[in-house]
Design a protein around this motif. Structure first.
Motif, PDB file in Angstrom:
ATOM      1  N   GLN A  21       0.745  -1.491  -0.077  1.00 38.25           N
ATOM      2  CA  GLN A  21      -0.149   0.201   0.128  1.00 38.25           C
ATOM      3  C   GLN A  21       1.463   1.022   0.213  1.00 38.25           C
ATOM      4  O   GLN A  21       0.886   2.361  -0.579  1.00 38.25           O
ATOM      5  CB  GLN A  21      -1.162  -0.259   0.951  1.00 38.25           C
ATOM      6  CG  GLN A  21      -1.711   0.817   0.849  1.00 38.25           C
ATOM      7  CD  GLN A  21      -3.340   0.635   0.249  1.00 38.25           C
ATOM      8  OE1 GLN A  21      -3.214   0.795  -0.970  1.00 38.25           O
ATOM      9  NE2 GLN A  21      -3.816  -1.164   0.591  1.00 38.25           N
ATOM     10  N   ASN A  22       2.004   1.686   0.926  1.00 37.01           N
ATOM     11  CA  ASN A  22       2.853   2.058   1.404  1.00 37.01           C
ATOM     12  C   ASN A  22       3.571   2.959  -0.394  1.00 37.01           C
ATOM     13  O   ASN A  22       3.604   3.478  -0.359  1.00 37.01           O
ATOM     14  CB  ASN A  22       3.463   2.149   1.959  1.00 37.01           C
ATOM     15  CG  ASN A  22       4.806   2.986   2.529  1.00 37.01           C
ATOM     16  OD1 ASN A  22       4.356   4.070   2.018  1.00 37.01           O
ATOM     17  ND2 ASN A  22       5.431   2.631   3.064  1.00 37.01           N
TER      18      ASN A  22
ATOM     19  N   SER B 190       1.284   4.164  -2.989  1.00 38.18           N
ATOM     20  CA  SER B 190       1.363   5.560  -2.275  1.00 38.18           C
ATOM     21  C   SER B 190       2.066   6.623  -2.604  1.00 38.18           C
ATOM     22  O   SER B 190       1.959   7.937  -2.858  1.00 38.18           O
ATOM     23  CB  SER B 190       0.810   5.292  -0.321  1.00 38.18           C
ATOM     24  OG  SER B 190      -0.081   4.987  -0.565  1.00 38.18           O
TER      25      SER B 190
ATOM     26  N   GLU C 163       2.089   6.571  -7.116  1.00 37.42           N
ATOM     27  CA  GLU C 163       1.245   8.120  -7.102  1.00 37.42           C
ATOM     28  C   GLU C 163       0.914   9.503  -6.526  1.00 37.42           C
ATOM     29  O   GLU C 163       0.973  10.023  -7.316  1.00 37.42           O
ATOM     30  CB  GLU C 163      -0.383   6.816  -6.560  1.00 37.42           C
ATOM     31  CG  GLU C 163      -0.894   5.390  -6.662  1.00 37.42           C
ATOM     32  CD  GLU C 163      -1.609   5.505  -8.702  1.00 37.42           C
ATOM     33  OE1 GLU C 163      -2.125   7.116  -8.890  1.00 37.42           O
ATOM     34  OE2 GLU C 163      -1.742   4.378  -8.637  1.00 37.42           O
ATOM     35  N   SER C 164       1.587   9.475  -5.797  1.00 37.63           N
ATOM     36  CA  SER C 164       1.600  10.618  -4.777  1.00 37.63           C
ATOM     37  C   SER C 164       2.492  11.917  -5.469  1.00 37.63           C
ATOM     38  O   SER C 164       3.010  12.777  -5.446  1.00 37.63           O
ATOM     39  CB  SER C 164       1.762  11.034  -3.372  1.00 37.63           C
ATOM     40  OG  SER C 164       2.593  10.447  -2.527  1.00 37.63           O
TER      41      SER C 164
ATOM     42  N   ASN D  37      -5.465  -1.056  -7.299  1.00 37.29           N
ATOM     43  CA  ASN D  37      -5.185  -0.652  -6.299  1.00 37.29           C
ATOM     44  C   ASN D  37      -6.078   0.115  -5.743  1.00 37.29           C
ATOM     45  O   ASN D  37      -7.220  -0.034  -6.558  1.00 37.29           O
ATOM     46  CB  ASN D  37      -3.917   0.530  -6.922  1.00 37.29           C
ATOM     47  CG  ASN D  37      -4.853   1.600  -7.946  1.00 37.29           C
ATOM     48  OD1 ASN D  37      -5.784   1.794  -8.001  1.00 37.29           O
ATOM     49  ND2 ASN D  37      -3.799   2.394  -8.508  1.00 37.29           N
ATOM     50  N   ASP D  38      -5.585   0.925  -4.498  1.00 38.09           N
ATOM     51  CA  ASP D  38      -7.111   1.278  -3.501  1.00 38.09           C
ATOM     52  C   ASP D  38      -8.067   2.536  -4.141  1.00 38.09           C
ATOM     53  O   ASP D  38      -8.764   2.331  -4.386  1.00 38.09           O
ATOM     54  CB  ASP D  38      -6.695   1.290  -2.547  1.00 38.09           C
ATOM     55  CG  ASP D  38      -7.073   0.430  -1.733  1.00 38.09           C
ATOM     56  OD1 ASP D  38      -7.732  -1.137  -2.163  1.00 38.09           O
ATOM     57  OD2 ASP D  38      -5.943   0.363  -0.162  1.00 38.09           O
ATOM     58  N   ILE D  39      -6.916   3.087  -5.470  1.00 38.38           N
ATOM     59  CA  ILE D  39      -7.526   4.666  -6.143  1.00 38.38           C
ATOM     60  C   ILE D  39      -8.159   4.021  -6.922  1.00 38.38           C
ATOM     61  O   ILE D  39     -10.222   4.202  -7.344  1.00 38.38           O
ATOM     62  CB  ILE D  39      -6.424   5.188  -6.361  1.00 38.38           C
ATOM     63  CG1 ILE D  39      -5.288   5.364  -5.527  1.00 38.38           C
ATOM     64  CG2 ILE D  39      -6.916   6.130  -7.355  1.00 38.38           C
ATOM     65  CD1 ILE D  39      -3.932   5.692  -6.111  1.00 38.38           C
TER      66      ILE D  39
END
Ligand code: ATP
Ligand code: MG
Length: 441
Positions: A8-9, A12, A15-16, A120-122
């Motif tokens: 997850q990390n 993220s 993505e960020s 992915n969660d997005i």
């Protein structure tokens, strides 16, 4: 889908920083199946240098192929840049790759629909080829045109059968037909890559799928001895199947250990060449385990197995049909021949072999194996001498007594060892020293 915190990390962070990133391939497939993935692969639009700049601890795994390993809490995660593959030549990597900004392109290069999903969660699950549907239906289907995909990398044919064995899935007809047509091209693939897939297949929940490796014409390319077994009949009271079918059934009945399953696969390999046919048309197979060990070695060498695996399997093949009359002395001899550390494997091999035979004398055969196991455990529990180093004297004692060093020491110890194996009560220091004295007089 529940991604582990570290995965997850990593996603993220990418993505960020303006990139795309997804969990991809085997881990997505296993999650949907409700299994725990054994590793997590991440696919990203970021270039390898960009990935490296964003994480503290990374190392180059296959940077020219776009793979950087990101280390988190001592675990490595492979982060690979979206890519289009050239030809596969070595093990895991195509010869040349082109990076791309398109996830779709990256998913398109993957082998089967069930392995070509990203998450992915997005943005949730990205499933462009019906992978989820095929997972539900239990189908292995090539991404795109199977003939083209197997022409790019022939190993994929064997991978299809390996996944069908691991998951208990059927191979989609078009994919299967392409394998049958292109089977001979597996000859271009390295032995090491074939070995990896074969080990996964034989240790899977459905090792009997090796039948399809034969039926599609693939065994013929790297393991033609298997074809000979499939085509070798053994019509007698002990058997109800051909040598090959007996082999397949025995694999399915054996524990899923690599050495044991490979042994079952090879245990009767010499039967086709050790066959004599009598006047009644019955086939007999003399001395086949000894010849079998030799032939098994040829196959395992061909597939570049390590020495340890090769030696263990050949040892079990050679001894699989040994059936001495059971008494402590014979069992001690057998343990010494097979190796104490291999004896439980031998028992497992014998049981699977027996259960894959006909019902003829099955109860007697199984109780023989039970008895062998019982006496094996008794001999071990008694602490009987089973190795030269278990003797109550050693080389130093012999030197002190004036036995010349070198060969003679070995010969004396081996004679003493023989006597002790016959009669464990002799293994007392005084007794053995006296024996040596009388030998060197
Ligand atoms: P396992 O659980 O055995 O690791 P896996 O699906 O993760 O299964 P890997 O061999 O680790 O298989 O490969 C990871 C992913 O890379 C696959 O899911 C697939 O998407 C892709 N892949 C691997 N090998 C090939 C290949 N030869 N051709 C095309 N895609 C491949
Ligand atoms: Mg994997």
């Amino acid at each position: 889908m529940n991604l582990p915190a570290d995965v997850q990390n990593i996603i993220s962070v990418l993505e960020s920083n303006g990139h795309e990133a997804y969990a991809v391939g085997g881990c997505v497939r296993d999650c949907i199946l409700g299994k725990v993935p054994h590793d997590w692969d991440i696919t990203t639009s970021a270039l390898p240098e960009q990935v490296k700049a964003l994480f503290e601890r990374t190392f180059d795994t296959g940077i020219e192929h776009g793979t950087v390993t990101v280390l988190m809490h001592g675990v490595g995660y492979e982060v690979t840049t979206y890519r289009v593959d050239g030809k596969y030549e070595d093990g895991r990597h195509p010869k040349e790759v082109t990076f791309t900004a398109s996830l779709e392109e990256d998913l398109k290069r993957r082998d089967f629909t069930i392995n070509a999903m990203a998450y992915n969660d997005i943005r949730g699950l990205v499933d462009l080829f019906g992978g989820e549907e095929d997972l539900e239906a239990g189908i292995i289907r090539a991404v795109g045109n199977p003939t083209e995909r197997f022409t790019e990398d022939a190993l994929r044919m064997l991978r299809a059968l390996r996944f069908s064995a691991q998951l208990g899935f059927e191979i989609e007809q078009g994919t299967y037909d392409a394998i049958k047509t292109l089977a001979p091209t597996l000859g271009k693939i390295s032995a090491e890559r074939i070995q990896v897939e074969m080990v996964k297949l034989v240790t899977s929940a459905h090792p009997e799928r090796i039948r399809d490796v034969y039926a599609t014409g693939l065994t013929k390319i790297f393991f033609p001895e298997f074809d000979d077994m499939m085509e070798c009949q053994q019509v007698n009271k002990h058997h109800m199947y051909s040598v090959g079918e007996h082999t397949i059934v025995s694999m399915g009945l054996a524990p899923d250990d690599k050495v044991i399953r490979l042994t079952m696969m090879l245990h009767d390999i010499a039967k086709p060449v050790c066959k004599t046919t009598d006047e009644n048309g019955q086939n007999h197979f003399k001395m086949h385990p000894v010849k079998g060990a030799e032939m098994a070695r040829t196959v395992l060498r061909r597939l570049k197995f390590d020495n340890d695996t090769t030696d263990k399997v050949c040892n079990l093949v050679k001894n699989h049909d040994d059936r001495p009359e059971i008494n402590p002395r014979n069992v001690r001899r057998m343990i010494i021949r097979v190796g104490q550390e291999n004896f439980n494997d031998l028992l497992a091999v014998k049981r699977a072999d027996c259960l894959a035979q006909s019902m003829y004398h099955r109860e007697e055969k199984l109780s023989y194996i039970d008895e062998l196991e019982k006496v094996f455990n008794e001999v071990v529990a008694a602490g009987d001498c089973l190795r030269i180093k278990d003797l109550q004297i050693n080389g130093k004692d012999l030197i002190a007594m004036g036995v010349p060093q070198g060969q003679r020491i070995g010969a004396v110890l081996s004679t003493i060892f023989d006597a002790v194996v016959e009669n464990p009560e002799l293994n007392q220091r005084e007794t053995l020293l006296n024996m040596v004295k009388s030998m060197i007089k």
